[in-house]
Design a protein around this motif. Sequence first.
Motif, PDB file in Angstrom:
ATOM      1  N   ARG A 137       0.824  -1.226   0.000  1.00 51.24           N
ATOM      2  CA  ARG A 137       0.000   0.000   0.000  1.00 51.24           C
ATOM      3  C   ARG A 137       0.849   1.264   0.000  1.00 51.24           C
ATOM      4  NH1 ARG A 137      -3.897  -2.817   3.426  1.00 51.24           N
ATOM      5  NH2 ARG A 137      -2.859  -2.116   5.317  1.00 51.24           N
ATOM      6  N   ALA A 138       2.022   1.195   0.580  1.00 48.72           N
ATOM      7  CA  ALA A 138       2.866   2.401   0.717  1.00 48.72           C
ATOM      8  C   ALA A 138       3.434   2.827  -0.636  1.00 48.72           C
ATOM      9  CB  ALA A 138       4.010   2.100   1.679  1.00 48.72           C
ATOM     10  N   ILE A 139       3.682   4.125  -0.785  1.00 46.24           N
ATOM     11  CA  ILE A 139       4.426   4.623  -1.957  1.00 46.24           C
ATOM     12  C   ILE A 139       5.894   4.625  -1.557  1.00 46.24           C
ATOM     13  CG2 ILE A 139       4.898   6.602  -3.445  1.00 46.24           C
ATOM     14  CD1 ILE A 139       1.963   7.226  -3.500  1.00 46.24           C
ATOM     15  N   GLY A 183       8.184  -3.985  -4.596  1.00 46.39           N
ATOM     16  CA  GLY A 183       7.163  -2.957  -4.383  1.00 46.39           C
ATOM     17  C   GLY A 183       7.659  -1.522  -4.544  1.00 46.39           C
ATOM     18  N   LEU A 184       8.769  -1.350  -5.245  1.00 45.61           N
ATOM     19  CA  LEU A 184       9.322   0.002  -5.434  1.00 45.61           C
ATOM     20  C   LEU A 184       8.421   0.828  -6.354  1.00 45.61           C
ATOM     21  CD1 LEU A 184      11.937   1.789  -4.907  1.00 45.61           C
ATOM     22  CD2 LEU A 184      12.630   1.089  -7.207  1.00 45.61           C
ATOM     23  N   ASP A 185       8.122   2.064  -5.946  1.00 46.92           N
ATOM     24  CA  ASP A 185       7.288   2.943  -6.767  1.00 46.92           C
ATOM     25  C   ASP A 185       8.081   4.042  -7.464  1.00 46.92           C
ATOM     26  OD1 ASP A 185       4.480   2.010  -6.182  1.00 46.92           O
ATOM     27  OD2 ASP A 185       5.264   2.265  -4.152  1.00 46.92           O
ATOM     28  N   HIS A 208      10.103   1.946 -22.696  1.00 49.82           N
ATOM     29  CA  HIS A 208       9.225   1.032 -21.955  1.00 49.82           C
ATOM     30  C   HIS A 208       8.218   1.800 -21.102  1.00 49.82           C
ATOM     31  CE1 HIS A 208      11.543  -2.438 -23.188  1.00 49.82           C
ATOM     32  NE2 HIS A 208      12.631  -1.731 -22.933  1.00 49.82           N
ATOM     33  N   PRO A 209       7.313   2.518 -21.799  1.00 49.28           N
ATOM     34  CA  PRO A 209       6.315   3.313 -21.042  1.00 49.28           C
ATOM     35  C   PRO A 209       5.394   2.433 -20.199  1.00 49.28           C
ATOM     36  CG  PRO A 209       5.794   3.272 -23.402  1.00 49.28           C
ATOM     37  CD  PRO A 209       7.145   2.636 -23.247  1.00 49.28           C
ATOM     38  N   GLU A 210       5.336   1.135 -20.508  1.00 48.53           N
ATOM     39  CA  GLU A 210       4.499   0.234 -19.701  1.00 48.53           C
ATOM     40  C   GLU A 210       5.146  -0.043 -18.340  1.00 48.53           C
ATOM     41  OE1 GLU A 210       6.371  -0.511 -22.203  1.00 48.53           O
ATOM     42  OE2 GLU A 210       7.412  -2.397 -21.858  1.00 48.53           O
ATOM     43  N   THR A 211       6.444   0.225 -18.229  1.00 49.80           N
ATOM     44  CA  THR A 211       7.169  -0.033 -16.976  1.00 49.80           C
ATOM     45  C   THR A 211       7.532   1.263 -16.249  1.00 49.80           C
ATOM     46  OG1 THR A 211       8.167  -1.984 -18.007  1.00 49.80           O
ATOM     47  CG2 THR A 211       9.191  -1.178 -15.972  1.00 49.80           C
ATOM     48  N   TRP A 212       8.059   2.224 -17.003  1.00 48.25           N
ATOM     49  CA  TRP A 212       8.638   3.417 -16.382  1.00 48.25           C
ATOM     50  C   TRP A 212       7.876   4.674 -16.767  1.00 48.25           C
ATOM     51  CZ3 TRP A 212      12.573   2.476 -13.047  1.00 48.25           C
ATOM     52  CH2 TRP A 212      13.270   1.267 -13.196  1.00 48.25           C
ATOM     53  N   GLU A 213       7.822   5.613 -15.816  1.00 46.94           N
ATOM     54  CA  GLU A 213       7.290   6.938 -16.116  1.00 46.94           C
ATOM     55  C   GLU A 213       8.332   7.951 -15.664  1.00 46.94           C
ATOM     56  OE1 GLU A 213       2.632   6.631 -15.463  1.00 46.94           O
ATOM     57  OE2 GLU A 213       3.344   8.563 -14.707  1.00 46.94           O
ATOM     58  N   LEU A 214       8.769   8.807 -16.574  1.00 47.08           N
ATOM     59  CA  LEU A 214       9.708   9.852 -16.179  1.00 47.08           C
ATOM     60  C   LEU A 214       8.978  10.826 -15.259  1.00 47.08           C
ATOM     61  CD1 LEU A 214      12.683  10.689 -16.817  1.00 47.08           C
ATOM     62  CD2 LEU A 214      11.675  12.445 -18.285  1.00 47.08           C
ATOM     63  N   ALA A 215       9.563  11.110 -14.101  1.00 46.69           N
ATOM     64  CA  ALA A 215       8.866  11.922 -13.104  1.00 46.69           C
ATOM     65  C   ALA A 215       9.775  13.025 -12.586  1.00 46.69           C
ATOM     66  CB  ALA A 215       8.416  11.029 -11.940  1.00 46.69           C
ATOM     67  N   THR A 216       9.177  14.151 -12.233  1.00 50.85           N
ATOM     68  CA  THR A 216       9.959  15.222 -11.607  1.00 50.85           C
ATOM     69  C   THR A 216       9.269  15.758 -10.351  1.00 50.85           C
ATOM     70  OG1 THR A 216       8.905  16.867 -13.036  1.00 50.85           O
ATOM     71  CG2 THR A 216      11.030  16.000 -13.780  1.00 50.85           C
ATOM     72  N   THR A 217       8.016  15.382 -10.125  1.00 55.16           N
ATOM     73  CA  THR A 217       7.277  15.920  -8.978  1.00 55.16           C
ATOM     74  C   THR A 217       6.658  14.794  -8.145  1.00 55.16           C
ATOM     75  OG1 THR A 217       5.148  15.997 -10.129  1.00 55.16           O
ATOM     76  CG2 THR A 217       6.581  17.929 -10.392  1.00 55.16           C
ATOM     77  N   ALA A 218       6.218  15.187  -6.949  1.00 59.44           N
ATOM     78  CA  ALA A 218       5.510  14.235  -6.086  1.00 59.44           C
ATOM     79  C   ALA A 218       4.233  13.762  -6.776  1.00 59.44           C
ATOM     80  CB  ALA A 218       5.182  14.896  -4.746  1.00 59.44           C
ATOM     81  N   ASP A 251       3.772  13.431  -9.993  1.00 57.82           N
ATOM     82  CA  ASP A 251       4.164  12.433 -11.004  1.00 57.82           C
ATOM     83  C   ASP A 251       4.361  11.059 -10.363  1.00 57.82           C
ATOM     84  OD1 ASP A 251       4.249  14.469 -12.869  1.00 57.82           O
ATOM     85  OD2 ASP A 251       6.437  14.608 -12.923  1.00 57.82           O
ATOM     86  N   ILE A 252       4.976  11.047  -9.180  1.00 55.94           N
ATOM     87  CA  ILE A 252       5.227   9.768  -8.496  1.00 55.94           C
ATOM     88  C   ILE A 252       3.900   9.111  -8.131  1.00 55.94           C
ATOM     89  CG2 ILE A 252       6.137   8.686  -6.378  1.00 55.94           C
ATOM     90  CD1 ILE A 252       8.437  10.726  -6.448  1.00 55.94           C
ATOM     91  N   ARG A 253       2.967   9.907  -7.612  1.00 54.17           N
ATOM     92  CA  ARG A 253       1.650   9.352  -7.248  1.00 54.17           C
ATOM     93  C   ARG A 253       0.929   8.822  -8.481  1.00 54.17           C
ATOM     94  NH1 ARG A 253       1.534  13.755  -3.388  1.00 54.17           N
ATOM     95  NH2 ARG A 253       1.733  12.853  -1.305  1.00 54.17           N
ATOM     96  N   HIS A 254       1.072   9.550  -9.592  1.00 58.91           N
ATOM     97  CA  HIS A 254       0.438   9.142 -10.842  1.00 58.91           C
ATOM     98  C   HIS A 254       1.005   7.799 -11.317  1.00 58.91           C
ATOM     99  CE1 HIS A 254      -0.120   9.050 -15.262  1.00 58.91           C
ATOM    100  NE2 HIS A 254      -1.286   9.605 -14.978  1.00 58.91           N
ATOM    101  N   ALA A 255       2.330   7.691 -11.294  1.00 61.18           N
ATOM    102  CA  ALA A 255       2.980   6.441 -11.733  1.00 61.18           C
ATOM    103  C   ALA A 255       2.537   5.282 -10.840  1.00 61.18           C
ATOM    104  CB  ALA A 255       4.501   6.597 -11.692  1.00 61.18           C
ATOM    105  N   ALA A 256       2.525   5.519  -9.526  1.00 59.39           N
ATOM    106  CA  ALA A 256       2.153   4.456  -8.579  1.00 59.39           C
ATOM    107  C   ALA A 256       0.707   3.997  -8.819  1.00 59.39           C
ATOM    108  CB  ALA A 256       2.338   4.939  -7.147  1.00 59.39           C
ATOM    109  N   ALA A 257      -0.160   4.966  -9.067  1.00 58.89           N
ATOM    110  CA  ALA A 257      -1.579   4.633  -9.294  1.00 58.89           C
ATOM    111  C   ALA A 257      -1.749   3.823 -10.574  1.00 58.89           C
ATOM    112  CB  ALA A 257      -2.413   5.912  -9.359  1.00 58.89           C
TER     113      ALA A 257
END
Length: 384
Positions: free
Chosen positions: A19-21, A58-60, A98-108, A110-116
């Motif tokens: 559950r954790a990010i 479980g790495l986000d 590999h957009p199905e695996t990775w999302e380039l992120a720069t903000t919190a 973005d991280i929440r979006h990738a995790a979701a």
Amino acid sequence: MTNKSETVTAVDALEIHRRAIIVDMHADTAQRLVDERVDLERLLPDGHLDAVRAREGGLDAQFFSIWVEPELFGGGGPRAIKRAEVQIEAVRALAEKHPETWELATTAGDIRHAAANRRIAALMGLEGGYAIDENLKNIDRYYQMGVRYMSPAWSVSLSWAGSSGDAAGKSRGLNDFGRQVVREMNRLGMMVDVSHVSDPTFWDIINNSTKPVIASHSGCRAIANVPRNLTDEMIVALAKTGGVVNVIFYPEHIEPGWTDKKKKVDAEIEPLVRQASEAEKGDAAHKKLARDRVRAAKYLKRLPPVSVARIVDHIDHVVKLAGIDHVGIGSDFDGVQAVPTDLKSVADLPNLTKELLRRGYSEGDIDKILGGNMLRVMEEVQKK
Ligand SMILES: [Zn+2]
């Protein structure tokens, strides 16, 4: 009875963990992408991080260190800049290929979006300011490329910032240009990282930064007395800026006495390390890989094992000094030649949560430690 309650705890730990990010603030895998051309989509036989093991663990979100080794690529100048740029390109390419695996992120966010969306957020931090080549404009350039933290110095001091790794750093803090660097990072919303800097540089950063300050991968000097770890006074001061100490997993920086034992082993294996380097016909980066392979094999045989419990000792220490809101994790995976026996790769991250739970941390506490605190800092630092 004991067995049953242990099983229940293990299940709880895994659920809490899922559950954790989870945000790891520092891994050196970008070098592997460049020098070894590793394919992170598949389970790699070596190293500490790939997408398969990241999912298992479980790495986000992973901050990839953009590390320029000044002795190999220069403490500034075109080679240092090039070395930073090829690593940045390699990290950006992960999400492009590999957009199905990775999302380039720069903000919190973005991280929440990738995790979701069940993808892993890829972020970047510059380790050492060598690649800014004493030019403030380059900080903005790296920011535009996606870099969101920078430590002024790695193990070699610069003219404008002292390192904990050499003699010059003992008395060198930030000069006027170094203070301008901190101001520019504050202005842009790039986190200032104190891992590796000298004590005078640490205090100059604390006294000049107007935004929360982080340590991307550090330990507590009160437990493991190495110069690049933080004293109790430093931990309290860093927390007062609103920042986070991300605890490193590397045995040398967490286990008391390990560094002296390592020095002894290093002296004894020096001829072997040199032979491996000479036998490797590739470039300087490949020679370093050959040396590190010998070191890793010898350390595993000859140095005392370290467990995840020791990492949690450092987490406990920061919590005791500064509270639950100022601690996180920065593995240094793929940048070290030894790892804890029960945290050998990113796949083993659930063992950290199990140990936190065993020590009495609540789910809310664990969320903060594994990534929540860093999400807060990122939000704070990106505010204009
Ligand atoms: Zn480092």
